[in-house]
Design a protein around this motif. Structure first.
Motif, PDB file in Angstrom:
ATOM      1  N   TYR A  75      45.138  45.297  86.321  1.00 22.25           N
ATOM      2  CA  TYR A  75      46.204  46.160  86.827  1.00 22.25           C
ATOM      3  C   TYR A  75      47.515  45.887  86.095  1.00 22.25           C
ATOM      4  CZ  TYR A  75      49.075  48.746  90.162  1.00 22.25           C
ATOM      5  OH  TYR A  75      49.944  49.644  90.735  1.00 22.25           O
ATOM      6  N   LYS A  76      47.759  44.622  85.786  1.00 18.34           N
ATOM      7  CA  LYS A  76      48.967  44.256  85.047  1.00 18.34           C
ATOM      8  C   LYS A  76      48.990  44.927  83.676  1.00 18.34           C
ATOM      9  CE  LYS A  76      51.442  40.082  83.512  1.00 18.34           C
ATOM     10  NZ  LYS A  76      51.382  38.601  83.468  1.00 18.34           N
ATOM     11  N   ARG A  77      47.840  44.965  83.006  1.00 13.43           N
ATOM     12  CA  ARG A  77      47.752  45.649  81.711  1.00 13.43           C
ATOM     13  C   ARG A  77      47.990  47.144  81.872  1.00 13.43           C
ATOM     14  NH1 ARG A  77      43.399  42.110  81.003  1.00 13.43           N
ATOM     15  NH2 ARG A  77      41.912  43.755  81.567  1.00 13.43           N
ATOM     16  N   ARG A  78      47.412  47.724  82.918  1.00 12.01           N
ATOM     17  CA  ARG A  78      47.614  49.157  83.158  1.00 12.01           C
ATOM     18  C   ARG A  78      49.097  49.485  83.310  1.00 12.01           C
ATOM     19  NH1 ARG A  78      45.874  52.484  88.709  1.00 12.01           N
ATOM     20  NH2 ARG A  78      47.538  54.046  88.498  1.00 12.01           N
ATOM     21  N   MET A  79      49.828  48.631  84.024  1.00 11.91           N
ATOM     22  CA  MET A  79      51.232  48.885  84.291  1.00 11.91           C
ATOM     23  C   MET A  79      52.148  48.447  83.153  1.00 11.91           C
ATOM     24  SD  MET A  79      51.600  50.321  87.381  1.00 11.91           S
ATOM     25  CE  MET A  79      50.286  51.374  86.774  1.00 11.91           C
ATOM     26  N   GLY A  80      51.629  47.638  82.226  1.00  6.13           N
ATOM     27  CA  GLY A  80      52.438  47.206  81.087  1.00  6.13           C
ATOM     28  C   GLY A  80      53.442  46.121  81.421  1.00  6.13           C
ATOM     29  N   TRP A  81      53.153  45.308  82.428  1.00  7.61           N
ATOM     30  CA  TRP A  81      54.088  44.262  82.871  1.00  7.61           C
ATOM     31  C   TRP A  81      53.853  42.960  82.128  1.00  7.61           C
ATOM     32  CZ3 TRP A  81      52.364  45.674  88.442  1.00  7.61           C
ATOM     33  CH2 TRP A  81      53.080  46.796  88.885  1.00  7.61           C
ATOM     34  N   LYS A  82      54.888  42.115  82.072  1.00 11.93           N
ATOM     35  CA  LYS A  82      54.824  40.818  81.393  1.00 11.93           C
ATOM     36  C   LYS A  82      55.063  39.641  82.330  1.00 11.93           C
ATOM     37  CE  LYS A  82      54.342  42.940  77.439  1.00 11.93           C
ATOM     38  NZ  LYS A  82      53.014  42.992  76.779  1.00 11.93           N
ATOM     39  N   PHE A  83      55.621  39.857  83.504  1.00 16.91           N
ATOM     40  CA  PHE A  83      55.987  38.742  84.394  1.00 16.91           C
ATOM     41  C   PHE A  83      54.733  37.947  84.813  1.00 16.91           C
ATOM     42  CE2 PHE A  83      55.584  42.614  87.023  1.00 16.91           C
ATOM     43  CZ  PHE A  83      54.561  42.236  87.874  1.00 16.91           C
ATOM     44  N   PRO A  84      54.893  36.670  85.174  1.00 18.56           N
ATOM     45  CA  PRO A  84      53.761  35.854  85.612  1.00 18.56           C
ATOM     46  C   PRO A  84      53.185  36.387  86.928  1.00 18.56           C
ATOM     47  CG  PRO A  84      55.659  34.472  85.065  1.00 18.56           C
ATOM     48  CD  PRO A  84      56.147  35.889  85.110  1.00 18.56           C
ATOM     49  N   TRP A  85      51.870  36.414  87.019  1.00 23.72           N
ATOM     50  CA  TRP A  85      51.191  36.907  88.217  1.00 23.72           C
ATOM     51  C   TRP A  85      49.920  36.089  88.387  1.00 23.72           C
ATOM     52  CZ3 TRP A  85      50.066  42.873  88.991  1.00 23.72           C
ATOM     53  CH2 TRP A  85      49.715  43.103  90.335  1.00 23.72           C
ATOM     54  N   VAL A  86      49.771  35.430  89.522  1.00 23.32           N
ATOM     55  CA  VAL A  86      48.640  34.533  89.743  1.00 23.32           C
ATOM     56  C   VAL A  86      47.889  34.922  91.010  1.00 23.32           C
ATOM     57  CG1 VAL A  86      49.872  32.665  88.577  1.00 23.32           C
ATOM     58  CG2 VAL A  86      49.961  32.826  91.075  1.00 23.32           C
ATOM     59  N   SER A  87      46.687  34.354  91.142  1.00 25.68           N
ATOM     60  CA  SER A  87      45.831  34.661  92.289  1.00 25.68           C
ATOM     61  C   SER A  87      45.802  33.494  93.268  1.00 25.68           C
ATOM     62  CB  SER A  87      44.413  34.955  91.805  1.00 25.68           C
ATOM     63  OG  SER A  87      43.525  35.063  92.907  1.00 25.68           O
ATOM     64  N   SER A  88      45.957  33.817  94.539  1.00 25.87           N
ATOM     65  CA  SER A  88      45.824  32.818  95.604  1.00 25.87           C
ATOM     66  C   SER A  88      44.457  32.907  96.263  1.00 25.87           C
ATOM     67  CB  SER A  88      46.918  33.024  96.661  1.00 25.87           C
ATOM     68  OG  SER A  88      46.798  34.316  97.256  1.00 25.87           O
ATOM     69  N   HIS A  89      43.528  33.607  95.627  1.00 26.65           N
ATOM     70  CA  HIS A  89      42.200  33.823  96.190  1.00 26.65           C
ATOM     71  C   HIS A  89      41.532  32.483  96.515  1.00 26.65           C
ATOM     72  CE1 HIS A  89      38.699  36.238  97.093  1.00 26.65           C
ATOM     73  NE2 HIS A  89      37.938  35.479  96.301  1.00 26.65           N
ATOM     74  N   GLY A  90      41.045  32.359  97.745  1.00 26.53           N
ATOM     75  CA  GLY A  90      40.377  31.134  98.150  1.00 26.53           C
ATOM     76  C   GLY A  90      41.278  30.107  98.800  1.00 26.53           C
ATOM     77  N   SER A  91      42.593  30.357  98.821  1.00 26.54           N
ATOM     78  CA  SER A  91      43.524  29.434  99.480  1.00 26.54           C
ATOM     79  C   SER A  91      44.111  30.103 100.718  1.00 26.54           C
ATOM     80  CB  SER A  91      44.647  29.020  98.523  1.00 26.54           C
ATOM     81  OG  SER A  91      45.695  29.976  98.521  1.00 26.54           O
ATOM     82  N   SER A  92      44.821  29.315 101.506  1.00 29.48           N
ATOM     83  CA  SER A  92      45.443  29.844 102.730  1.00 29.48           C
ATOM     84  C   SER A  92      46.887  30.264 102.497  1.00 29.48           C
ATOM     85  CB  SER A  92      45.395  28.786 103.839  1.00 29.48           C
ATOM     86  OG  SER A  92      46.162  27.634 103.474  1.00 29.48           O
ATOM     87  N   PHE A  93      47.317  30.304 101.240  1.00 31.09           N
ATOM     88  CA  PHE A  93      48.725  30.562 100.946  1.00 31.09           C
ATOM     89  C   PHE A  93      49.221  31.857 101.576  1.00 31.09           C
ATOM     90  CE2 PHE A  93      52.115  32.220  98.141  1.00 31.09           C
ATOM     91  CZ  PHE A  93      53.020  31.175  98.238  1.00 31.09           C
ATOM     92  N   ASN A  94      48.505  32.955 101.357  1.00 31.35           N
ATOM     93  CA  ASN A  94      48.966  34.242 101.880  1.00 31.35           C
ATOM     94  C   ASN A  94      49.006  34.281 103.398  1.00 31.35           C
ATOM     95  OD1 ASN A  94      48.616  34.949  99.078  1.00 31.35           O
ATOM     96  ND2 ASN A  94      48.524  37.086  99.711  1.00 31.35           N
ATOM     97  N   SER A  95      48.008  33.725 104.034  1.00 31.24           N
ATOM     98  CA  SER A  95      47.995  33.739 105.500  1.00 31.24           C
ATOM     99  C   SER A  95      49.062  32.795 106.049  1.00 31.24           C
ATOM    100  CB  SER A  95      46.609  33.359 106.039  1.00 31.24           C
ATOM    101  OG  SER A  95      46.216  32.082 105.569  1.00 31.24           O
ATOM    102  N   ASP A  96      49.288  31.668 105.380  1.00 31.95           N
ATOM    103  CA  ASP A  96      50.315  30.730 105.845  1.00 31.95           C
ATOM    104  C   ASP A  96      51.711  31.337 105.767  1.00 31.95           C
ATOM    105  OD1 ASP A  96      48.335  28.895 106.304  1.00 31.95           O
ATOM    106  OD2 ASP A  96      48.789  27.633 104.563  1.00 31.95           O
TER     107      ASP A  96
END
Length: 242
Positions: free
Chosen positions: A122-143
Motif C-alpha cells: 500500500y505504501k508503494r501504491r501511495m508513493g510514500w517514504k515515511f517509516p511504517w512498521v507492523s505491530s502484527h502479533g503484539s498487543s501494542f494496538n490494543s494497549d
C-alpha cells in the motif's frame, strides 16, 4: 452561496471583530499546548516488538537515535485490502515534515496491525517514504486502544478516546497519535495520545480549507476525502455549498 455583499469598509470592520476571536483561539491554543507539555509520563513496562523492513525492532529502536518518537496509529488491519481513506489523507502530509522533525530530535513512524508485506504494497501504491512498521502479533494496538477484537465490538461499546464509545461508531481499527520519550539510560515513557479528531491540526489541507470561501464543504466529517489516486482527474465544482 448566500452571503451578504458589503463595502470594503464594512468588510474591514467585520474582519476586525473576527480577528479578536482568532487571537482568543491562538492564546487558548498556546495554553492547551503548555498544559499538554506539563502532562505526567508513564514508564513503559512492555517490550513491544515490530516487524520492519530491516527486521524485528523494539519500540526503543524505532526512535532511530532520537529522544522523541511520534507514532501515528494508521488504520490498516490484517484483513484489509487498503488503508483507511482518512488515515491516507493524513499520511499524505507526512513526508514533507520528516527533514524538519528529524533535525528537531523527533522520529515519526506509522504503525498498523497489517502484515509488513501488505503495508509495503500500500505504501508503494501511495508513493510514500515515511517509516511504517507492523505491530502484527503484539498487543501494542490494543494497549493504545486503536484496535478491537470481535468480542469487544460485540459488547456494545469499546474504550476509545478516553471514554466508552458505542460500537456503531467504532471499527476493528481506529486512528490515533501517540508520543514517547527515551531518556539517556534507554528508558521509554508514554507522554501523550490523541484520538478521533484530535489530530486534525496535523492536516494542512483542512487548515487551508477552513480559510477557503466554502470551508470544508462537507455533510459529515471529511466525507469528501478520497485516497489521492481515487479522485476524478478533473474536479467538478459543487453545485451548492452544503
Amino acid at each position: 452561496m448566500d452571503h451578504p455583499v458589503v463595502t470594503r469598509e464594512e468588510w474591514l470592520e467585520a474582519r476586525k471583530v473576527l480577528l479578536l476571536r482568532e487571537k482568543e483561539e491562538t492564546r487558548l491554543r498556546d495554553k492547551v499546548r503548555a498544559e499538554r507539555m506539563a502532562l505526567p509520563w508513564v514508564k513503559l513496562e512492555t517490550d513491544y516488538v515490530f516487524d520492519t523492513p530491516s527486521g524485528p525492532k523494539s519500540l526503543a529502536e524505532l526512535f532511530d537515535g532520537r529522544s522523541q518518537l511520534m507514532v501515528y496509529h494508521f488504520m490498516l488491519g490484517p484483513d484489509w485490502e487498503a488503508g483507511c481513506p482518512g488515515c491516507s489523507f493524513q499520511a499524505d502530509h507526512f513526508d514533507g515534515t520528516l527533514p524538519h522533525l528529524n533535525h528537531h530530535d523527533v522520529t515519526l513512524v506509522c504503525v498498523s496491525r497489517a502484515p509488513l508485506a501488505k503495508i509495503d504494497a500500500y505504501k508503494r501504491r501511495m508513493g510514500w517514504k515515511f517509516p511504517w512498521v507492523s505491530s502484527h502479533g503484539s498487543s501494542f494496538n490494543s494497549d493504545y486502544h486503536v484496535s478491537f477484537s470481535k468480542e469487544e465490538l460485540a459488547s456494545g461499546s469499546v474504550f476509545y478516546n478516553y471514554r466508552q464509545t458505542p460500537t456503531d461508531k467504532a471499527h476493528d481499527e481506529l486512528p490515533g497519535l501517540s508520543a514517547f520519550y527515551k531518556d539517556e539510560t534507554g528508558q521509554v515513557f508514554h507522554t501523550y495520545s490523541s484520538y478521533a479528531r484530535g489530530g486534525e491540526e496535523l492536516i494542512a489541507t483542512l487548515m487551508i480549507l477552513d480559510r477557503a470561501p466554502k470551508g470544508r464543504n462537507e455533510d459529515e466529517t471529511m466525507n469528501f476525502v478520497r485516497r489521492h489516486d481515487e479522485y476524478e482527474e478533473q474536479p467538478k465544482a459543487a453545485a451548492a455549498c452544503h
